[in-house]
Design a protein around this motif. Structure first.
Motif, PDB file in Angstrom:
ATOM      1  N   ILE A 123       0.852  -1.186   0.000  1.00 36.43           N
ATOM      2  CA  ILE A 123       0.000   0.000   0.000  1.00 36.43           C
ATOM      3  C   ILE A 123       0.888   1.237   0.000  1.00 36.43           C
ATOM      4  CG2 ILE A 123      -0.159   0.089   2.531  1.00 36.43           C
ATOM      5  CD1 ILE A 123      -3.080   0.994   2.195  1.00 36.43           C
ATOM      6  N   TYR A 124       0.430   2.283  -0.658  1.00 38.52           N
ATOM      7  CA  TYR A 124       1.138   3.563  -0.634  1.00 38.52           C
ATOM      8  C   TYR A 124       0.370   4.553   0.231  1.00 38.52           C
ATOM      9  CZ  TYR A 124       4.347   2.293  -4.424  1.00 38.52           C
ATOM     10  OH  TYR A 124       5.329   1.702  -5.174  1.00 38.52           O
ATOM     11  N   ARG A 125       1.103   5.590   0.671  1.00 36.64           N
ATOM     12  CA  ARG A 125       0.495   6.696   1.399  1.00 36.64           C
ATOM     13  C   ARG A 125       0.469   7.904   0.476  1.00 36.64           C
ATOM     14  NH1 ARG A 125       3.912   9.244   6.134  1.00 36.64           N
ATOM     15  NH2 ARG A 125       4.765  10.256   4.280  1.00 36.64           N
ATOM     16  N   ILE A 126      -0.527   8.742   0.632  1.00 37.02           N
ATOM     17  CA  ILE A 126      -0.590   9.945  -0.199  1.00 37.02           C
ATOM     18  C   ILE A 126       0.710  10.726  -0.091  1.00 37.02           C
ATOM     19  CG2 ILE A 126      -3.106  10.118  -0.105  1.00 37.02           C
ATOM     20  CD1 ILE A 126      -2.784  12.252   2.052  1.00 37.02           C
ATOM     21  N   ILE A 186      -3.144  -1.051  -6.837  1.00 36.80           N
ATOM     22  CA  ILE A 186      -2.472  -0.722  -5.581  1.00 36.80           C
ATOM     23  C   ILE A 186      -3.337   0.276  -4.807  1.00 36.80           C
ATOM     24  CG2 ILE A 186      -1.134   1.166  -6.586  1.00 36.80           C
ATOM     25  CD1 ILE A 186       0.248  -1.272  -3.985  1.00 36.80           C
ATOM     26  N   PRO A 187      -3.557   0.043  -3.515  1.00 35.61           N
ATOM     27  CA  PRO A 187      -4.339   1.007  -2.717  1.00 35.61           C
ATOM     28  C   PRO A 187      -3.459   2.154  -2.216  1.00 35.61           C
ATOM     29  CG  PRO A 187      -3.876  -0.952  -1.421  1.00 35.61           C
ATOM     30  CD  PRO A 187      -3.302  -1.207  -2.777  1.00 35.61           C
ATOM     31  N   VAL A 188      -4.080   3.286  -1.991  1.00 39.11           N
ATOM     32  CA  VAL A 188      -3.416   4.472  -1.444  1.00 39.11           C
ATOM     33  C   VAL A 188      -4.208   4.923  -0.219  1.00 39.11           C
ATOM     34  CG1 VAL A 188      -2.765   6.877  -1.860  1.00 39.11           C
ATOM     35  CG2 VAL A 188      -2.502   5.180  -3.692  1.00 39.11           C
ATOM     36  N   ARG A 189      -3.506   5.093   0.914  1.00 41.06           N
ATOM     37  CA  ARG A 189      -4.168   5.470   2.167  1.00 41.06           C
ATOM     38  C   ARG A 189      -3.841   6.912   2.528  1.00 41.06           C
ATOM     39  NH1 ARG A 189      -0.580   5.929   6.256  1.00 41.06           N
ATOM     40  NH2 ARG A 189       1.413   4.812   6.101  1.00 41.06           N
ATOM     41  N   PRO A 190      -4.653   7.527   3.379  1.00 43.47           N
ATOM     42  CA  PRO A 190      -4.322   8.874   3.869  1.00 43.47           C
ATOM     43  C   PRO A 190      -3.309   8.787   5.013  1.00 43.47           C
ATOM     44  CG  PRO A 190      -6.397   8.168   4.795  1.00 43.47           C
ATOM     45  CD  PRO A 190      -5.963   7.076   3.857  1.00 43.47           C
ATOM     46  N   TYR A 191      -2.909   9.953   5.527  1.00 37.03           N
ATOM     47  CA  TYR A 191      -2.037   9.974   6.702  1.00 37.03           C
ATOM     48  C   TYR A 191      -2.765   9.383   7.900  1.00 37.03           C
ATOM     49  CZ  TYR A 191       1.355  13.099   4.473  1.00 37.03           C
ATOM     50  OH  TYR A 191       2.305  13.634   3.652  1.00 37.03           O
ATOM     51  N   ARG A 192      -2.014   8.648   8.738  1.00 35.54           N
ATOM     52  CA  ARG A 192      -2.569   8.237  10.026  1.00 35.54           C
ATOM     53  C   ARG A 192      -2.579   9.445  10.964  1.00 35.54           C
ATOM     54  NH1 ARG A 192       1.004   3.626   9.175  1.00 35.54           N
ATOM     55  NH2 ARG A 192      -0.233   1.847   8.453  1.00 35.54           N
ATOM     56  N   HIS A 193      -3.282   9.293  12.077  1.00 33.92           N
ATOM     57  CA  HIS A 193      -3.429  10.442  12.981  1.00 33.92           C
ATOM     58  C   HIS A 193      -2.098  10.907  13.548  1.00 33.92           C
ATOM     59  CE1 HIS A 193      -3.182   7.124  15.851  1.00 33.92           C
ATOM     60  NE2 HIS A 193      -2.874   8.029  16.789  1.00 33.92           N
ATOM     61  N   ASN A 194      -1.129   9.992  13.670  1.00 33.53           N
ATOM     62  CA  ASN A 194       0.157  10.352  14.256  1.00 33.53           C
ATOM     63  C   ASN A 194       1.216  10.663  13.200  1.00 33.53           C
ATOM     64  OD1 ASN A 194       0.416   7.800  13.278  1.00 33.53           O
ATOM     65  ND2 ASN A 194       1.429   6.940  15.096  1.00 33.53           N
ATOM     66  N   GLU A 195       0.800  10.776  11.924  1.00 34.10           N
ATOM     67  CA  GLU A 195       1.754  11.063  10.859  1.00 34.10           C
ATOM     68  C   GLU A 195       1.677  12.501  10.357  1.00 34.10           C
ATOM     69  OE1 GLU A 195       2.356   6.753   8.643  1.00 34.10           O
ATOM     70  OE2 GLU A 195       0.663   8.011   8.045  1.00 34.10           O
ATOM     71  N   TYR A 196       0.713  13.220  10.850  1.00 34.82           N
ATOM     72  CA  TYR A 196       0.626  14.624  10.447  1.00 34.82           C
ATOM     73  C   TYR A 196       1.705  15.438  11.142  1.00 34.82           C
ATOM     74  CZ  TYR A 196      -3.917  13.802   8.278  1.00 34.82           C
ATOM     75  OH  TYR A 196      -4.928  13.352   7.479  1.00 34.82           O
ATOM     76  N   GLU A 197       2.092  16.556  10.600  1.00 38.26           N
ATOM     77  CA  GLU A 197       3.050  17.462  11.226  1.00 38.26           C
ATOM     78  C   GLU A 197       2.424  18.095  12.464  1.00 38.26           C
ATOM     79  OE1 GLU A 197       4.702  20.278   8.514  1.00 38.26           O
ATOM     80  OE2 GLU A 197       4.586  18.880   6.825  1.00 38.26           O
ATOM     81  N   ARG A 198       3.291  18.331  13.461  1.00 38.21           N
ATOM     82  CA  ARG A 198       2.789  18.909  14.712  1.00 38.21           C
ATOM     83  C   ARG A 198       2.204  20.295  14.478  1.00 38.21           C
ATOM     84  NH1 ARG A 198       1.118  16.554  18.966  1.00 38.21           N
ATOM     85  NH2 ARG A 198       2.980  15.239  18.958  1.00 38.21           N
ATOM     86  N   PHE A 199       2.914  21.100  13.720  1.00 37.61           N
ATOM     87  CA  PHE A 199       2.419  22.432  13.352  1.00 37.61           C
ATOM     88  C   PHE A 199       2.448  22.545  11.836  1.00 37.61           C
ATOM     89  CE2 PHE A 199       4.103  23.072  17.620  1.00 37.61           C
ATOM     90  CZ  PHE A 199       3.010  23.656  18.247  1.00 37.61           C
TER      91      PHE A 199
END
Length: 432
Positions: free
Chosen positions: A305-308, A390-403
């Motif tokens: 799987i890929y991530r955006i 191939i599937p593509v997933r969004p960011y997980r909750h802990n993969e986003y930037e803090r700011f």
């Protein structure tokens, strides 16, 4: 008697694989071809053409078109990989062969050469019509040209050839091609058939032994002399309006086009029919693709799987059959799509000149189930249609930037509001 029947059945089981696996897409060689003739004398009058096929490893099986034992299949398996019909006057084939079985033969991915002349029967015309080619309705009509001829005005010296190295080879056919036969037109709704040899603008189709009482239906460059079709399953068909085109007489004949000072000791027929037969029997223009390979930049393993917004690399190996071996295919028009309902990414692939096509791109900011798609269609070449899901997933909750930088104005507005409320409260409470 029962023992004899069992022996015959066992022999058939052992021989059947040899018949059915004579042709392989991965190794298109040593092919068996059925040649149907309306007269066995054609074996000698067209010997040069048949000899060139035999010299290239083809196993030719000559039979009369009315042979009562004719069959393309046995036990549900095809006995031949190609079919040559040099029997224009045949009204009915023998055995189990008919126009329907020939259409099924082509639908199975096998190849056909069909040649007609002024004696073309309704059977031959019907087979051609199935392939998108319509011969002149007037059975007595021939192609006539008063400017592009060699002696006889029905012996056409044609030089309007399709411009395709895949179909006619890289060596230019210098001498005109001699043609004596019937004209045909192409079905405008069939985009799979095209002209290989066309008549000149001054040509027309009519009965040469009578005066014209009305304008001819087929004139000029609308007349096709030889046409080809490549079906969607990559089966190939050649249709010629002249059986003499393949004859030893025209292959050896000298040619001088009317009004031209150039005289050629040998016509272009032999080179033309040889190169055309190489194409129709997949000795040229036959492509093979390996598996689609993709992975993240800096990695070698293919992910599940890929991530955006991932950076990825994509590659595919494509080879072309040269008649003897697989050679690297080189082109600059190969493209890949990253597809979900519609292409989100469309990239032209680079090549290393060794058959490997590759590119890199960033996964779009859209999640879902995507496909890598390579759809390649080029004049004279087999069609490639490759895809890999191939599937593509969004960011997980802990993969986003803090700011998030784009949110800085909102952060500022929040703190400004807090500071303003503090100042307002202080002034309101302590101002006299």
């Amino acid at each position: 008697m029962m023992n004899l029947s069992r022996s015959v059945a066992l022999i058939s089981l052992f021989l059947l694989p040899l018949l059915t696996f004579s042709f392989s897409v991965d190794n298109p060689t040593d092919r068996r071809v059925l040649v149907l003739l309306d007269d066995l004398s054609l074996k000698s009058s067209h010997s040069i053409f048949f000899s060139t096929l035999k010299s290239r490893g083809f196993d030719l099986d000559f039979k009369l078109a009315e042979d009562s034992k004719l069959a393309l299949q046995r036990y549900g398996q095809y006995l031949y990989d190609g079919l040559i019909i040099f029997a224009p006057s045949t009204e009915r084939f023998g055995g189990s062969l008919d126009s329907k079985s020939i259409a099924e033969f082509v639908d199975s991915g096998r190849d056909l050469i069909l040649s007609a002349d002024t004696s073309a029967s309704d059977l031959i015309r019907g087979i051609a019509l199935e392939c998108g080619v319509d011969f002149d309705e007037d059975s007595s009509a021939m192609v006539i040209d008063h400017s592009s001829f060699d002696g006889d005005h029905t012996l056409i010296a044609a030089d309007d050839l399709v411009k395709s190295h895949a179909i006619l080879g890289k060596t230019k056919i210098e001498a005109p091609v001699l043609f004596r036969g019937v004209a045909h037109s192409l079905n405008p709704t069939n985009n799979l058939v095209l002209k290989v040899l066309s008549a000149s603008p001054s040509a027309y189709s009519a009965n040469p032994s009578s005066k014209l009482s009305s304008p001819p239906q087929l004139t000029g460059s609308a007349i096709s002399l030889v046409s080809v079709m490549q079906a969607r399953n990559n089966a190939r068909v050649v249709i010629s309006g002249s059986l003499q085109l393949f004859s030893d007489r025209l292959l050896r004949s000298s040619v001088q086009k009317a009004g031209s000072p150039n005289k050629y000791e040998k016509s272009g027929n032999e080179q033309f029919v040889t190169e055309l037969s190489k194409w129709v029997f997949h000795e040229r223009g036959h492509l093979k693709a390996g598996s689609l390979v993709h992975h993240r930049v800096g990695e070698t393993d293919e992910p599940a799987i890929y991530r955006i917004k991932d950076d990825l690399e994509f590659s595919v190996e494509i080879l072309e059959w040269s008649g003897k071996s697989w050679e690297p295919y080189v082109a600059d028009d190969m493209q890949v799509q990253f597809y979900m309902m519609s292409p989100y990414v469309l990239k032209t692939l680079s090549t290393d000149k060794k058959g490997l096509f590759h590119t890199s791109f960033k996964v779009p900011d859209v999640y879902g189930v995507f496909q890598f798609k390579v759809e390649y269609e080029k004049l004279g070449y087999t069609t490639l249609s490759l895809s890999k899901q191939i599937p593509v997933r969004p960011y997980r909750h802990n993969e986003y930037e803090r700011f998030i930088p784009t949110a800085y104005p909102y952060y500022g507005a929040c703190f400004t509001t807090m500071a303003g409320f503090f100042v307002f409260s202080f002034v309101y409470l302590y101002h006299k």
